[in-house]
Design an enzyme around this catalytic site. Structure first.
Site, PDB file in Angstrom:
ATOM      1  N   SER A   8       0.667  -1.155   0.070  1.00  0.00           N
ATOM      2  CA  SER A   8       0.002   0.092  -0.108  1.00  0.00           C
ATOM      3  C   SER A   8       0.865   1.171   0.066  1.00  0.00           C
ATOM      4  O   SER A   8       1.632   1.544  -0.912  1.00  0.00           O
ATOM      5  CB  SER A   8      -0.994  -0.133   1.070  1.00  0.00           C
ATOM      6  N   ASP A  94      -9.021  -6.526  -4.672  1.00  0.00           N
ATOM      7  CA  ASP A  94      -8.382  -5.033  -3.696  1.00  0.00           C
ATOM      8  C   ASP A  94      -9.368  -3.878  -4.534  1.00  0.00           C
ATOM      9  O   ASP A  94      -9.048  -3.619  -5.388  1.00  0.00           O
ATOM     10  CB  ASP A  94      -7.002  -5.181  -3.919  1.00  0.00           C
ATOM     11  N   HIS A 128      -6.972  -6.095   0.113  1.00  0.00           N
ATOM     12  CA  HIS A 128      -5.968  -5.101   0.254  1.00  0.00           C
ATOM     13  C   HIS A 128      -5.138  -5.429   1.310  1.00  0.00           C
ATOM     14  O   HIS A 128      -5.532  -5.254   2.653  1.00  0.00           O
ATOM     15  CB  HIS A 128      -6.718  -3.722   0.596  1.00  0.00           C
TER      16      HIS A 128
END
Length: 303
Positions: A8, A94, A128
């Site tokens: 991320s 995601d 995610h």
């Protein structure tokens, strides 16, 4: 040489470190990140194009920005990237950083690195999260601590691919080999960790053999994502991302820098700076977080 990884905002940070210090880093593993300088110093762009709307990412503009930084010597020469190895992961579930963003990252890297040195994994029904093969939430779960069990050992894959090596079988990590260093010892002059969005400590896993200093050990730097640093989930990412067991068996030192949340500068989720909350130079060698991590890297490479 060293390698780097991240998830991320940590994925974006890992890309920045790789591009800016390509004379030191020879490979990168990125989960749910995106292209270098994608946000272009703009939080709105970061939250839209660079996460949800990849069709608005114009790669030619990012190549031009990279060249401009290279030409002014605030990042290393992109020629250093030619033989580097990159491992990319994006889950089909995601909805935080869409797969299209990671595909733009693939294309960005492919401008400098041949396809044979870029390995992408885009076919897992993962949300995610950092991906493991034995620990964490269900693969398609979205939520803290953002580590999901998808029957894929991302840490092993990253260390093996970016290091261009067959790893010896993992051995149990020993918590006594996990140390902390004081971030303030590595910040640029006049800065404090809090002012640049970093935690007072960084953590480092040093295998027993590497503590003896009679062998050459590799270095891997890995960046947590938003809401995933020590401030948010304590040592969960450090202990359960999966790097330490492979590090112990293969003489790899693993450095875990830590970001923190703040409202001045505005970073309420404890993300790494990939849009400019610390400095307009955030993505270059004179960005304060970049300089701090580089100083940490120097400490372990040259001592």
């Amino acid at each position: 040489m060293a390698t780097v990884s991240g998830i991320s905002s940590g994925g974006y940070m890992a890309v920045q470190l790789h591009i800016a210090y390509s004379s030191i880093f020879s490979g990168a593993g990125i989960i749910a990140g995106g292209p270098y300088f994608c946000a272009n110093m703009n939080m709105f762009t970061a939250q839209s194009s660079c996460m949800k709307d990849p069709e608005f990412i114009v790669l030619d503009e990012l190549y031009e920005a990279t060249l401009a930084y290279e030409s002014t010597f605030v990042i290393d020469s992109t020629k250093n990237l030619s033989n580097d190895r990159v491992w990319l992961f994006s889950g089909t579930e995601d909805d935080t950083v869409h797969q299209g963003v990671m595909k733009k990252l693939y294309s960005y890297y492919n401008n400098y690195i041949s396809e044979k040195n870029i390995h992408s994994v885009f076919n897992y029904s993962a949300s995610h999260a950092f991906i493991t093969n034995n620990w964490g939430n269900a693969c398609n779960y979205k939520g803290s601590p953002f580590i999901n069990n998808c029957d894929l050992d991302a840490a092993k894959a990253i260390l093996s691919w970016t290091g261009n090596q067959d790893l010896k079988p993992a051995t149990p990590a020993n918590i006594s080999n996990l140390f902390y260093i004081e971030t303030e010892e590595f910040t640029p002059a006049g800065e404090t960790p809090h002012l640049i969005g970093m935690y007072k400590y960084a953590y480092v896993y040093i295998p027993l053999n590497c503590q003896k200093r009679d062998i050459n050990c590799q270095l891997h730097v890995t960046f947590h994502g938003c809401l995933q640093g020590y401030e948010s989930v304590k040592s969960t990412y450090i202990e359960h991302s999966g790097f330490n067991k492979w590090a112990e068996a293969n003489n790899i030192i693993v450095l875990y820098p830590q970001a923190i949340s703040s409202y001045v500068p505005f970073n309420p989720k404890g993300c790494w700076d990939w849009w400019g909350y610390t400095s307009m130079e955030y993505a270059t060698q004179i960005g304060p977080q970049m300089m701090t991590v580089k100083n940490m890297v120097n400490h372990f490479i040259y001592t």
